[in-house]
Design a protein around this motif. Sequence first.
Motif, PDB file in Angstrom:
ATOM      1  N   ASN A 178       0.828  -1.210   0.000  1.00 51.13           N
ATOM      2  CA  ASN A 178       0.000   0.000   0.000  1.00 51.13           C
ATOM      3  C   ASN A 178       0.862   1.259   0.000  1.00 51.13           C
ATOM      4  O   ASN A 178       0.505   2.267  -0.626  1.00 51.13           O
ATOM      5  CB  ASN A 178      -0.934   0.000   1.212  1.00 51.13           C
ATOM      6  N   TRP A 179       1.981   1.211   0.714  1.00 50.91           N
ATOM      7  CA  TRP A 179       2.894   2.359   0.694  1.00 50.91           C
ATOM      8  C   TRP A 179       3.383   2.644  -0.727  1.00 50.91           C
ATOM      9  O   TRP A 179       3.450   3.791  -1.147  1.00 50.91           O
ATOM     10  CB  TRP A 179       4.092   2.105   1.612  1.00 50.91           C
ATOM     11  N   PHE A 180       3.703   1.568  -1.444  1.00 48.17           N
ATOM     12  CA  PHE A 180       4.176   1.751  -2.815  1.00 48.17           C
ATOM     13  C   PHE A 180       3.055   2.189  -3.755  1.00 48.17           C
ATOM     14  O   PHE A 180       3.218   3.131  -4.533  1.00 48.17           O
ATOM     15  CB  PHE A 180       4.783   0.445  -3.347  1.00 48.17           C
ATOM     16  N   SER A 181       1.923   1.495  -3.698  1.00 49.29           N
ATOM     17  CA  SER A 181       0.883   1.693  -4.717  1.00 49.29           C
ATOM     18  C   SER A 181      -0.027   2.873  -4.430  1.00 49.29           C
ATOM     19  O   SER A 181      -0.478   3.559  -5.361  1.00 49.29           O
ATOM     20  CB  SER A 181       0.046   0.418  -4.860  1.00 49.29           C
ATOM     21  N   LYS A 182      -0.317   3.146  -3.153  1.00 53.03           N
ATOM     22  CA  LYS A 182      -1.268   4.207  -2.820  1.00 53.03           C
ATOM     23  C   LYS A 182      -0.598   5.499  -2.364  1.00 53.03           C
ATOM     24  O   LYS A 182      -1.188   6.573  -2.480  1.00 53.03           O
ATOM     25  CB  LYS A 182      -2.228   3.714  -1.735  1.00 53.03           C
ATOM     26  N   GLU A 183       0.632   5.403  -1.835  1.00 50.02           N
ATOM     27  CA  GLU A 183       1.311   6.601  -1.332  1.00 50.02           C
ATOM     28  C   GLU A 183       2.586   6.919  -2.105  1.00 50.02           C
ATOM     29  O   GLU A 183       3.291   7.862  -1.772  1.00 50.02           O
ATOM     30  CB  GLU A 183       1.623   6.428   0.159  1.00 50.02           C
ATOM     31  N   ASP A 184       2.873   6.118  -3.114  1.00 51.51           N
ATOM     32  CA  ASP A 184       3.970   6.381  -4.048  1.00 51.51           C
ATOM     33  C   ASP A 184       5.329   6.488  -3.361  1.00 51.51           C
ATOM     34  O   ASP A 184       6.148   7.353  -3.695  1.00 51.51           O
ATOM     35  CB  ASP A 184       3.699   7.659  -4.845  1.00 51.51           C
ATOM     36  N   PHE A 185       5.584   5.577  -2.429  1.00 51.90           N
ATOM     37  CA  PHE A 185       6.930   5.490  -1.863  1.00 51.90           C
ATOM     38  C   PHE A 185       7.876   4.908  -2.906  1.00 51.90           C
ATOM     39  O   PHE A 185       7.487   4.095  -3.742  1.00 51.90           O
ATOM     40  CB  PHE A 185       6.929   4.627  -0.597  1.00 51.90           C
ATOM     41  N   ASN A 186       9.125   5.340  -2.845  1.00 56.86           N
ATOM     42  CA  ASN A 186      10.146   4.852  -3.778  1.00 56.86           C
ATOM     43  C   ASN A 186      11.012   3.747  -3.201  1.00 56.86           C
ATOM     44  O   ASN A 186      11.423   2.833  -3.917  1.00 56.86           O
ATOM     45  CB  ASN A 186      11.060   5.998  -4.210  1.00 56.86           C
ATOM     46  N   LEU A 187      11.336   3.850  -1.915  1.00 57.00           N
ATOM     47  CA  LEU A 187      12.208   2.869  -1.250  1.00 57.00           C
ATOM     48  C   LEU A 187      11.579   2.447   0.067  1.00 57.00           C
ATOM     49  O   LEU A 187      11.228   3.293   0.894  1.00 57.00           O
ATOM     50  CB  LEU A 187      13.585   3.473  -0.972  1.00 57.00           C
ATOM     51  N   VAL A 188      11.449   1.132   0.251  1.00 55.83           N
ATOM     52  CA  VAL A 188      11.010   0.577   1.533  1.00 55.83           C
ATOM     53  C   VAL A 188      11.965  -0.554   1.896  1.00 55.83           C
ATOM     54  O   VAL A 188      12.297  -1.393   1.059  1.00 55.83           O
ATOM     55  CB  VAL A 188       9.565   0.044   1.479  1.00 55.83           C
ATOM     56  N   THR A 189      12.409  -0.550   3.145  1.00 56.69           N
ATOM     57  CA  THR A 189      13.213  -1.649   3.665  1.00 56.69           C
ATOM     58  C   THR A 189      12.373  -2.419   4.668  1.00 56.69           C
ATOM     59  O   THR A 189      11.764  -1.835   5.569  1.00 56.69           O
ATOM     60  CB  THR A 189      14.495  -1.138   4.342  1.00 56.69           C
ATOM     61  N   LEU A 190      12.324  -3.724   4.514  1.00 54.80           N
ATOM     62  CA  LEU A 190      11.464  -4.596   5.330  1.00 54.80           C
ATOM     63  C   LEU A 190      12.323  -5.676   5.975  1.00 54.80           C
ATOM     64  O   LEU A 190      13.089  -6.351   5.290  1.00 54.80           O
ATOM     65  CB  LEU A 190      10.386  -5.227   4.450  1.00 54.80           C
ATOM     66  N   TYR A 191      12.181  -5.821   7.276  1.00 57.06           N
ATOM     67  CA  TYR A 191      13.021  -6.762   8.042  1.00 57.06           C
ATOM     68  C   TYR A 191      12.159  -7.813   8.722  1.00 57.06           C
ATOM     69  O   TYR A 191      11.095  -7.506   9.271  1.00 57.06           O
ATOM     70  CB  TYR A 191      13.808  -5.980   9.098  1.00 57.06           C
ATOM     71  N   TYR A 192      12.636  -9.060   8.685  1.00 56.72           N
ATOM     72  CA  TYR A 192      12.036 -10.174   9.434  1.00 56.72           C
ATOM     73  C   TYR A 192      13.097 -10.784  10.353  1.00 56.72           C
ATOM     74  O   TYR A 192      14.242 -10.957   9.945  1.00 56.72           O
ATOM     75  CB  TYR A 192      11.503 -11.248   8.485  1.00 56.72           C
ATOM     76  N   GLY A 193      12.694 -11.127  11.567  1.00 54.39           N
ATOM     77  CA  GLY A 193      13.627 -11.639  12.564  1.00 54.39           C
ATOM     78  C   GLY A 193      13.928 -13.119  12.467  1.00 54.39           C
ATOM     79  O   GLY A 193      14.682 -13.653  13.285  1.00 54.39           O
ATOM     80  N   GLU A 194      13.370 -13.783  11.490  1.00 55.14           N
ATOM     81  CA  GLU A 194      13.640 -15.198  11.240  1.00 55.14           C
ATOM     82  C   GLU A 194      14.424 -15.350   9.934  1.00 55.14           C
ATOM     83  O   GLU A 194      14.344 -14.492   9.056  1.00 55.14           O
ATOM     84  CB  GLU A 194      12.324 -15.992  11.142  1.00 55.14           C
ATOM     85  N   PRO A 195      15.202 -16.435   9.827  1.00 54.95           N
ATOM     86  CA  PRO A 195      15.328 -17.597  10.714  1.00 54.95           C
ATOM     87  C   PRO A 195      16.360 -17.440  11.836  1.00 54.95           C
ATOM     88  O   PRO A 195      16.794 -18.439  12.413  1.00 54.95           O
ATOM     89  CB  PRO A 195      15.759 -18.705   9.752  1.00 54.95           C
ATOM     90  N   ASP A 196      16.743 -16.216  12.160  1.00 56.73           N
ATOM     91  CA  ASP A 196      17.742 -15.998  13.208  1.00 56.73           C
ATOM     92  C   ASP A 196      17.274 -16.537  14.556  1.00 56.73           C
ATOM     93  O   ASP A 196      18.027 -17.212  15.258  1.00 56.73           O
ATOM     94  CB  ASP A 196      18.047 -14.503  13.314  1.00 56.73           C
ATOM     95  N   ARG A 197      16.021 -16.217  14.907  1.00 53.53           N
ATOM     96  CA  ARG A 197      15.533 -16.611  16.234  1.00 53.53           C
ATOM     97  C   ARG A 197      15.566 -18.125  16.410  1.00 53.53           C
ATOM     98  O   ARG A 197      16.076 -18.636  17.413  1.00 53.53           O
ATOM     99  CB  ARG A 197      14.114 -16.091  16.445  1.00 53.53           C
ATOM    100  N   VAL A 198      15.043 -18.853  15.437  1.00 59.43           N
ATOM    101  CA  VAL A 198      15.025 -20.305  15.571  1.00 59.43           C
ATOM    102  C   VAL A 198      16.437 -20.875  15.458  1.00 59.43           C
ATOM    103  O   VAL A 198      16.758 -21.894  16.092  1.00 59.43           O
ATOM    104  CB  VAL A 198      14.081 -20.945  14.531  1.00 59.43           C
ATOM    105  N   GLY A 199      17.303 -20.216  14.694  1.00 60.79           N
ATOM    106  CA  GLY A 199      18.691 -20.677  14.592  1.00 60.79           C
ATOM    107  C   GLY A 199      19.410 -20.594  15.920  1.00 60.79           C
ATOM    108  O   GLY A 199      20.190 -21.481  16.284  1.00 60.79           O
ATOM    109  N   HIS A 200      19.164 -19.505  16.662  1.00 58.28           N
ATOM    110  CA  HIS A 200      19.741 -19.373  17.998  1.00 58.28           C
ATOM    111  C   HIS A 200      19.152 -20.398  18.964  1.00 58.28           C
ATOM    112  O   HIS A 200      19.874 -21.078  19.702  1.00 58.28           O
ATOM    113  CB  HIS A 200      19.469 -17.976  18.551  1.00 58.28           C
ATOM    114  N   ALA A 201      17.842 -20.498  18.971  1.00 61.01           N
ATOM    115  CA  ALA A 201      17.157 -21.303  19.986  1.00 61.01           C
ATOM    116  C   ALA A 201      17.317 -22.801  19.769  1.00 61.01           C
ATOM    117  O   ALA A 201      17.486 -23.562  20.735  1.00 61.01           O
ATOM    118  CB  ALA A 201      15.671 -20.945  20.011  1.00 61.01           C
TER     119      ALA A 201
END
Length: 436
Positions: A178-201
């Motif tokens: 929605n940020w890209f299509s409705k608000e015309d953002f040019n750059l978005v960075t998206l982070y997920y905390g996996e598979p780091d968490r399961v790798g540690h645990a």
Amino acid sequence: MKMRLELFLVLTAVISAAGKPLSKAAAGNKLLLISFDGFRWDYDQDVDTPNLDQLAVDGVKAKYITPPMLTMTSPSHFTTITGRWVEDHEVVHNMMFNTKTNLKVPHKQTLTRSEWWDNGVLPLWITAQNQGLKTASFHFPGGGANYSGQAVNRVKVEAFNPDDNETEWQQNIDTVMNWFSKEDFNLVTLYYGEPDRVGHAKGPDHPDRKTIIRQIDRTIGYLREAIDLHNLTDSLNVIITSDHGMTTIKKRPQVDEIILNKYLNLIKLASFEILDYGGFGILTPRPGREQEVFEALSNAPNLTVYKKNQIPESFHLAKSERLPPIVVVADLGFNLNSRFIVYVNKGDHGFHNGEMDMKTIFRAFGPAFRRNFLSEPFDSVHIYPLMCKLLHIDPAPHNGSLSVTEEMLLLHGGGSRRASVSVTLMLLMMLMFAAL
């Protein structure tokens, strides 16, 4: 004669158009950078991952990429988003610390502490904004800080909730689309905390790690459907990568774990230390005790100790003003313990970035990228100039090189390609004139 003149004018216009570079709108200057924390380079090789496999067909895959020293979340992510080595951007640990006051701030609390991130190096968000683009950070390390008073246009800072909620992962993608299509953002960075968490645990070899890789693969499938749904296929380029790999931690009874206090009296000899954080440790000796500390740690097994000014140049750490005088790097799989063993992680990182277990992934697709292209390995510092190229902006000073990645791009040889088109049309024109 009139027919020849009209033909000449038409062909001249075609040649002129072929010689012009693509406009920003035509080439597409929207970019989504996704990081799956702790995604080791080979995690998709023992799991059925149809969507990741399809990405290799529809876009670019690197054999692997090498993170910087340090192979930790914050230092590595900031290298990706700035294109600078750790010694330049000075985010030298996941924890914010102060060697004089003994301040130590946990990783997630550090994410909003601008004084840890803002060291004179501008991340891509700010550089892009200064050139008229709209940018956003969704949980990406460094996005929640201010840089010389400038903030990222739109920020969501990583919360303390569990990292593996698949429904939430999909909702995050919906938000970004929605940020890209409705608000015309040019750059978005998206982070997920996996598979780091399961790798540690659980460790990188545990079945739960394979389960989370399947979830990541489904999420990539959902992303591609969302791109189509939001009519972004012709304008959005996507890079998927990570910050470091993961290795199994060696424990008793297989090995004797490292307890550094056996080799030196930390209370007596050190004024500051972080020595219980995976494979990487830092230490400030008390005045006049640096050589004594160095020699004592040199007697400890399964690690290498460096005086900061003697760190190998390939580490790109020695010029750091923030790092303490003594740096310790454990051998692969040997975690550092300071005084007694309280270490519970089954897997970890922070080890030498030359180890294959520390290597990570790179995938890319979109209108600017070639299809079915396998790239040789490269250092993650080179992702930054590639992103600037995709966004059509002038990069800030950086340590990367576009020459490492430009073969991934459809128009990497744009000048010669346009010249070739022009020559072909010119020959066609000559032939048609001869026929008239």
